[in-house]
Design a protein around this motif. Structure first.
Motif, PDB file in Angstrom:
ATOM      1  N   GLN A  30       1.129  -1.272   0.043  1.00 20.27           N
ATOM      2  CA  GLN A  30      -0.283   0.093   0.064  1.00 20.27           C
ATOM      3  C   GLN A  30       1.170   1.016   0.434  1.00 20.27           C
ATOM      4  O   GLN A  30       0.641   2.520  -0.820  1.00 20.27           O
ATOM      5  CB  GLN A  30      -0.629  -0.072   1.243  1.00 20.27           C
ATOM      6  CG  GLN A  30      -2.140   1.072   1.691  1.00 20.27           C
ATOM      7  CD  GLN A  30      -2.553   1.247   3.232  1.00 20.27           C
ATOM      8  OE1 GLN A  30      -2.755   0.334   3.063  1.00 20.27           O
ATOM      9  NE2 GLN A  30      -2.757   2.159   3.265  1.00 20.27           N
ATOM     10  N   TYR A  55      -3.219  -1.516  -7.024  1.00 21.00           N
ATOM     11  CA  TYR A  55      -3.936   0.090  -7.654  1.00 21.00           C
ATOM     12  C   TYR A  55      -3.228   1.183  -6.445  1.00 21.00           C
ATOM     13  O   TYR A  55      -3.268   0.650  -4.618  1.00 21.00           O
ATOM     14  CB  TYR A  55      -4.599  -0.246  -7.612  1.00 21.00           C
ATOM     15  CG  TYR A  55      -5.108  -1.831  -8.873  1.00 21.00           C
ATOM     16  CD1 TYR A  55      -5.574  -0.699 -10.218  1.00 21.00           C
ATOM     17  CD2 TYR A  55      -5.857  -2.576  -8.631  1.00 21.00           C
ATOM     18  CE1 TYR A  55      -5.791  -1.540 -11.173  1.00 21.00           C
ATOM     19  CE2 TYR A  55      -5.956  -3.262  -9.556  1.00 21.00           C
ATOM     20  CZ  TYR A  55      -5.860  -3.476 -10.495  1.00 21.00           C
ATOM     21  OH  TYR A  55      -6.491  -4.031 -11.595  1.00 21.00           O
ATOM     22  N   PRO A  56      -3.596   2.094  -7.600  1.00 20.41           N
ATOM     23  CA  PRO A  56      -3.388   3.453  -5.755  1.00 20.41           C
ATOM     24  C   PRO A  56      -4.099   3.488  -5.084  1.00 20.41           C
ATOM     25  O   PRO A  56      -4.298   3.425  -3.442  1.00 20.41           O
ATOM     26  CB  PRO A  56      -3.972   4.508  -6.735  1.00 20.41           C
ATOM     27  CG  PRO A  56      -3.170   4.457  -7.695  1.00 20.41           C
ATOM     28  CD  PRO A  56      -3.529   3.247  -8.430  1.00 20.41           C
ATOM     29  N   THR A  57      -5.653   2.645  -5.141  1.00 20.79           N
ATOM     30  CA  THR A  57      -7.080   2.066  -4.343  1.00 20.79           C
ATOM     31  C   THR A  57      -7.075   1.245  -3.477  1.00 20.79           C
ATOM     32  O   THR A  57      -7.995   1.257  -2.426  1.00 20.79           O
ATOM     33  CB  THR A  57      -8.016   3.556  -4.854  1.00 20.79           C
ATOM     34  OG1 THR A  57      -8.130   2.174  -5.951  1.00 20.79           O
ATOM     35  CG2 THR A  57      -8.450   4.368  -5.267  1.00 20.79           C
ATOM     36  N   GLY A  58      -6.112   0.287  -4.724  1.00 18.39           N
ATOM     37  CA  GLY A  58      -6.822  -1.360  -3.645  1.00 18.39           C
ATOM     38  C   GLY A  58      -5.917  -1.861  -3.974  1.00 18.39           C
ATOM     39  O   GLY A  58      -4.824  -1.500  -4.850  1.00 18.39           O
ATOM     40  N   ALA A  59      -6.200  -2.977  -4.113  1.00 20.46           N
ATOM     41  CA  ALA A  59      -5.618  -4.346  -4.697  1.00 20.46           C
ATOM     42  C   ALA A  59      -6.683  -5.457  -4.860  1.00 20.46           C
ATOM     43  O   ALA A  59      -7.817  -5.681  -4.822  1.00 20.46           O
ATOM     44  CB  ALA A  59      -4.232  -5.118  -3.622  1.00 20.46           C
ATOM     45  N   ALA A  69     -11.310  -7.782  -6.139  1.00 18.88           N
ATOM     46  CA  ALA A  69     -10.631  -7.205  -5.820  1.00 18.88           C
ATOM     47  C   ALA A  69     -11.295  -5.660  -4.866  1.00 18.88           C
ATOM     48  O   ALA A  69     -12.482  -5.667  -4.779  1.00 18.88           O
ATOM     49  CB  ALA A  69     -10.254  -5.904  -7.006  1.00 18.88           C
ATOM     50  N   ALA A  70     -11.111  -5.124  -4.105  1.00 21.38           N
ATOM     51  CA  ALA A  70     -10.735  -4.534  -3.115  1.00 21.38           C
ATOM     52  C   ALA A  70     -10.144  -3.364  -2.570  1.00 21.38           C
ATOM     53  O   ALA A  70      -9.238  -3.356  -2.863  1.00 21.38           O
ATOM     54  CB  ALA A  70     -11.911  -5.733  -0.940  1.00 21.38           C
ATOM     55  N   THR A  71     -11.097  -2.410  -1.784  1.00 15.99           N
ATOM     56  CA  THR A  71     -10.298  -1.297  -1.248  1.00 15.99           C
ATOM     57  C   THR A  71      -8.791  -1.291  -0.575  1.00 15.99           C
ATOM     58  O   THR A  71      -9.311  -2.333   0.183  1.00 15.99           O
ATOM     59  CB  THR A  71     -10.795   0.190  -1.108  1.00 15.99           C
ATOM     60  OG1 THR A  71     -11.336  -0.483   0.045  1.00 15.99           O
ATOM     61  CG2 THR A  71     -11.809   0.732  -2.078  1.00 15.99           C
ATOM     62  N   TRP A  72      -7.783  -1.080  -0.551  1.00 20.23           N
ATOM     63  CA  TRP A  72      -6.968  -1.312   1.039  1.00 20.23           C
ATOM     64  C   TRP A  72      -7.573  -1.076   2.454  1.00 20.23           C
ATOM     65  O   TRP A  72      -7.588  -1.862   3.235  1.00 20.23           O
ATOM     66  CB  TRP A  72      -6.015  -0.232   0.860  1.00 20.23           C
ATOM     67  CG  TRP A  72      -5.117  -0.353  -0.032  1.00 20.23           C
ATOM     68  CD1 TRP A  72      -4.801   0.715  -1.282  1.00 20.23           C
ATOM     69  CD2 TRP A  72      -4.097  -1.602  -0.680  1.00 20.23           C
ATOM     70  NE1 TRP A  72      -4.083   0.109  -2.472  1.00 20.23           N
ATOM     71  CE2 TRP A  72      -3.528  -0.747  -1.817  1.00 20.23           C
ATOM     72  CE3 TRP A  72      -3.499  -2.165  -0.053  1.00 20.23           C
ATOM     73  CZ2 TRP A  72      -2.549  -1.415  -2.654  1.00 20.23           C
ATOM     74  CZ3 TRP A  72      -2.744  -3.622  -1.067  1.00 20.23           C
ATOM     75  CH2 TRP A  72      -2.191  -2.986  -2.079  1.00 20.23           C
ATOM     76  N   SER A  73      -8.845  -0.449   2.284  1.00 25.06           N
ATOM     77  CA  SER A  73      -9.523  -0.527   3.645  1.00 25.06           C
ATOM     78  C   SER A  73      -9.914  -1.680   3.720  1.00 25.06           C
ATOM     79  O   SER A  73     -10.588  -2.256   4.831  1.00 25.06           O
ATOM     80  CB  SER A  73     -10.198   1.011   3.786  1.00 25.06           C
ATOM     81  OG  SER A  73      -9.620   1.959   3.837  1.00 25.06           O
ATOM     82  N   ALA A 120       2.203   1.733  -3.690  1.00 29.48           N
ATOM     83  CA  ALA A 120       1.044   1.960  -3.953  1.00 29.48           C
ATOM     84  C   ALA A 120       0.480   3.742  -4.323  1.00 29.48           C
ATOM     85  O   ALA A 120       0.272   4.412  -5.274  1.00 29.48           O
ATOM     86  CB  ALA A 120      -0.572   1.591  -3.500  1.00 29.48           C
ATOM     87  N   ARG A 121       0.769   4.266  -2.829  1.00 30.68           N
ATOM     88  CA  ARG A 121       0.636   5.463  -2.396  1.00 30.68           C
ATOM     89  C   ARG A 121       1.905   6.387  -3.261  1.00 30.68           C
ATOM     90  O   ARG A 121       1.283   7.426  -3.990  1.00 30.68           O
ATOM     91  CB  ARG A 121       0.996   5.871  -0.965  1.00 30.68           C
ATOM     92  CG  ARG A 121      -0.387   6.014  -0.690  1.00 30.68           C
ATOM     93  CD  ARG A 121       0.141   5.943   1.139  1.00 30.68           C
ATOM     94  NE  ARG A 121       0.553   7.293   1.784  1.00 30.68           N
ATOM     95  CZ  ARG A 121      -0.283   8.083   2.163  1.00 30.68           C
ATOM     96  NH1 ARG A 121      -1.775   7.885   2.060  1.00 30.68           N
ATOM     97  NH2 ARG A 121      -0.056   9.119   2.376  1.00 30.68           N
ATOM     98  N   GLY A 128     -17.443  -5.714   0.728  1.00 26.97           N
ATOM     99  CA  GLY A 128     -17.129  -4.962   0.340  1.00 26.97           C
ATOM    100  C   GLY A 128     -16.036  -4.682  -1.505  1.00 26.97           C
ATOM    101  O   GLY A 128     -16.191  -4.349  -1.915  1.00 26.97           O
ATOM    102  N   GLY A 129     -15.991  -6.686  -1.847  1.00 25.02           N
ATOM    103  CA  GLY A 129     -15.324  -6.664  -2.900  1.00 25.02           C
ATOM    104  C   GLY A 129     -16.035  -6.545  -3.999  1.00 25.02           C
ATOM    105  O   GLY A 129     -17.594  -6.447  -3.520  1.00 25.02           O
TER     106      GLY A 129
END
Lengths: 555, 555
Positions: free
Chosen positions: A314, A467-471, A429-433, A317-318, A505-506
């Motif tokens: 992460q 990805y910047p927003t998740g994986a 896939a999902a956001t990092w959170s 990614a950031r 949330g995936g």
């Protein structure tokens, strides 16, 4: 028909298990799996290796073609006799895709999903004429590229039970133009990765899309399913590499996409990408190519825990420092990978991990490619962040070993299936959170569903794209197969896992598409009004609903 | 209503020409343009500076609101009396956008395109209720963000001549959530860039979308028009930064987008991006943010010719070495820029160019940002390619000067219009192969159309965004205004230029959108079947056609 080698009927590769059913059994398993790995699997899964070979190909049951002779002659009039086939082998080779369920059916001798005929248009115009004829005849049309779908994309299910034809793209498989200054290649939808790379090599170019199905999947299929490849974190998802395409629909031909970029209304190219044959047949693609990377570097890292590995990626990614290939295996996959690898290298790696307190750790493979100065700068900057995150560099051997075996998994699957195992993958896939929650939920659902009589599944996961927003999360499941009800065994597990990942949330799918298998959940992903939009577009382009009616859009 | 400063009615800025019509004339021109630039323009254009001030705002003609009292009361019932306005100033401030044609009309005292009322929903639910009410009342809905459209996006033309309301997004202008690990911010559509950046600064984050309209344009407007900003080559086009959005339509609310990526069917988010209010109202956006770049570097380069400059940037593009900001001015724009800049720095630059044989050369501004090691590696690798392409480094002053004046052009336009000039821009994009042809075609068309009585236009161009497959072209036109028929003068030139660029292979618009102005050409860009798809989606979501009927989709 196509000059590119065809996939075997009951498994993976040009010669699958059907070519040599005899090898199924203890000897093949012994050859494919090191002793330690066999013991580990037997212990973990409560599995006793047993020969469960496929039926002979000649014993596969195939219903007679439902295409009337009049209809067949009409298709011959459009495409020529050489390009309309109703023989057994042509139909068997285009029956379904290559999911675990597809293979189970084919190995059991079931080809009830085979098309009634196989047709091969050679141009956009012929495809248009074919669609017009099929519309008049009431014949369902299922585009067939490499036949590698793992989500039932070729299921050919029609609520009206009309005859169906597989539209084989094998005759539209050439490079048609190359615009070197614009880094654009124009190619037919039936072209596969290896042939495209060969055609580009002379100009010092590469396309670089490398999914596990690379040897057999086609460009048209990648576009229709929004594919991602092993290097997509760096080179981009397939859809990002499509500058334009031609879509032949029953209502006419669409030329979509305007490189390099446009603001002329909504991007209609995005409607064709991921349309899975429901809106028409992709007959040409314009794709972004790039210079062959003069330099590349693959290496392994170790992290103490899944959470530590995720946090480190992460951070990459950031800061726009994601590698071209990034693949973090969870503790279960790491352990299995090292057991599979065997040899002194793997033993040394495990020893190093244990010595550094990473005994239950996670292996990360990163790959960099490009001009040497940039590979150096990116990998050094990234290494600094990985170290800050607790990573230990394990050297190039780990990375090179992964690269060497990158296309092997589907071959191994045949061997494991021969020996009585359930073996399947799924991905999201999902956001990092949200990712940790999705990971826990999927594992729990699969474990609960597949545990029976004290036997448990092995659930192995890896982050496969950043990805910047998740994986993305790629999950491999092994379990002792229920020989009585193998299809139901997996359907129940898949249902539980899908419900769980959506709730957490995936996304329904990160790169395998919807097909028939994910179709029941599409409305949960995009909402009822989203489904209505797809229906509205389909009704305008395919008013008779002949285009791949069994997939994507719920009835 | 909105707390963010409003744009002036007859020009650019919080206080436009309407605030001080008196300043129009020789003194203002003298203050804005160095003597050499004035002489150059007068000579090139055959233009004699003359005061042509706008009419007083109080003299602008505004027809009475056509909204019935019953309809108004219905809207008040939905939104409250504070959020429904029919007063003169509210309506005037939401009349049209900020194109040259918009300003000509407003300066002449014509506000026939003003909405009949201005309404301000505060939530997605209120927007939905508003759309339902307007559907029942037969009232047209035009979303209004910053009011900065330069393509007639707010023209409000309705073939059925129904009353219209501007839906001002000013009450939905806050940051609603920040997910730092996932680099995602959730914000209202009425928020502008400066306020978003301020909200992110505390977390060390930035959004980084910086179009020339940055001070006034809104997030919802960027999404609806597929905007690109000055740093989009690096940070990505606006649409690439949208992870998701909420679209309130007359048929229901759509939640679109699933970060980080999905293969669950066609990407419906792409239908909302660029929909220009024709499908509904964007009520929330989820956007990718990033850490504030700790390091940045802007510098100037010179090339002997336009062709040499293009070739060098193409090399950067091929090798993934494009800067975050890349802006290559053609010889006409380079000359004008240096004359405008005046001062010793500009004189020294021109001397350097002449001494190196770049007297008719092209100025390139490149900007890099990010972590220091990567800025250094990228800019050094790029410098090596730029030098190989014949580029001469002109230093940081050129880059910093461009950065300092990056938002100035629309302010200068007011001054030039005050003094009798036609001043307008247009933009397109094409592949690297087609770009030179498009460039020539647009210049020729504009010159031929705008030359009269021996007076010629000045056509200045720059490449504003680079991509692997091509680049955008941004064209600024100055000419002596036809005081008798100024609107017709530009319409004829715009028509000629648009026909020419489409024929040469350019796109209708790279980042300004379609609006009412480009609508006649949309079918040429996406084909009749492409238009049919847009109609099918619109009919499903907006069956009564109340959503911004005057733009994008041809009647």
């Amino acid at each position: 028909m196509p000059e590119q080698p065809e996939l075997s009927i009951q498994g993976w590769g040009a010669t699958g298990p059907d070519a040599d059913a005899e090898r199924a059994g203890a000897a093949a398993i012994a050859a494919a799996l090191p002793k330690a790995a066999r013991r580990y699997l037997a212990r973990e899964l409560g599995w006793s290796p047993r020969p469960t070979p496929p039926v002979a190909v000649t014993d596969i049951r195939l219903a007679p073609s439902r295409l009337s002779e009049a209809a067949r002659l009409r298709l011959v009039a459009v495409l020529g006799a050489d390009n309309v086939h109703t023989d057994r082998e042509s139909r068997l080779r285009r029956a379904g895709g290559k999911s675990y369920l597809d293979l189970l059916r084919r190995r059991e001798g079931d080809a009830s999903d085979a098309p009634d005929a196989v047709v091969s248009p050679g141009t956009t115009e012929e495809t248009s004429a074919l669609l017009a004829a099929c519309g008049e005849l009431g014949v369902v049309v299922v585009p067939f590229g490499g036949g590698t779908s793992v989500v039932g994309g070729l299921a050919g299910i029609d609520p009206d039970d009309r005859p169906s034809v597989a539209v084989d793209m094998g005759r539209m498989a050439s490079v048609r133009a190359l615009d070197v200054p614009s880094s654009l290649v124009t190619a037919g939808p039936g072209l596969r990765g290896p042939a495209l790379e060969e055609a580009l090599a002379g100009s010092g170019l590469t396309f670089g899309h490398l999914p596990q199905s690379w040897e057999f999947a086609t460009l048209g299929g990648y576009a229709a399913t929004r594919s991602a490849g092993q290097a997509s974190t760096g080179v981009g998802r397939f859809e990002e590499l499509v500058a334009g395409l031609t879509l032949a629909t029953p209502s006419g031909v669409l030329e979509l996409g305007h490189p390099p970029a446009s603001a002329a209304g909504p991007d209609l190219l995005s409607l064709a990408l991921g349309s899975e044959g429901t809106l028409g047949v992709i007959t040409e693609l314009r794709l972004r190519v790039r210079p062959r990377p003069p330099s590349s570097s693959y290496e392994g890292w170790s992290f103490r825990s899944w959470a530590a590995g995720l946090a480190a990626i992460q951070q990459l990614a950031r800061h726009d420092l994601l590698p071209d290939v990034v693949r973090l295996s969870d503790p279960d996959e790491t352990r299995a990978t090292l057991l599979m690898a065997a040899g002194t290298g793997a033993r040394a790696l495990r020893a190093t991990q244990r010595a550094r307190g990473h005994g239950q750790g996670c292996l990360l493979v990163v790959g960099w490619q490009g001009i040497a100065t940039m590979v150096r700068a990116r990998s050094r900057s990234a290494a600094s962040l990985l170290r800050d995150g607790g990573g230990i560099r394990m050297g190039r051997r780990v990375g090179e070993s992964w690269k060497k075996h990158r296309f092997q998994a589907p071959y191994l699957r045949d061997t494991l299936m021969d020996a009585g195992l359930l073996v399947e993958t799924l991905e999201t896939a999902a956001t990092w959170s949200a990712l940790p929650t999705v990971y826990d939920a999927v594992r729990r659902a699969l474990r609960e569903s597949l545990t029976r009589d004290g036997r448990r599944p092995l659930v192995m996961s890896h982050l496969s794209h950043g990805y910047p927003t998740g994986a993305s999360l790629y999950v491999t499941v092994l379990a002792d197969r229920d020989d009585a009800l193998p299809i139901q065994q997996w359907l129940a597990a898949k249902r539980a896992a899908t419900d769980a990942l959506l709730t957490a949330g995936g996304t329904l799918t990160h790169h395998h598409a919807v097909g028939a298998d994910h179709r029941p959940w599409l409305e949960r992903e995009i909402g009822p009004l989203g489904v209505e939009i797809l229906r509205a577009v389909k009704e305008r382009l395919d008013p008779q609903g002949i285009c791949n009616p069994g997939v994507l859009i719920p009835d």
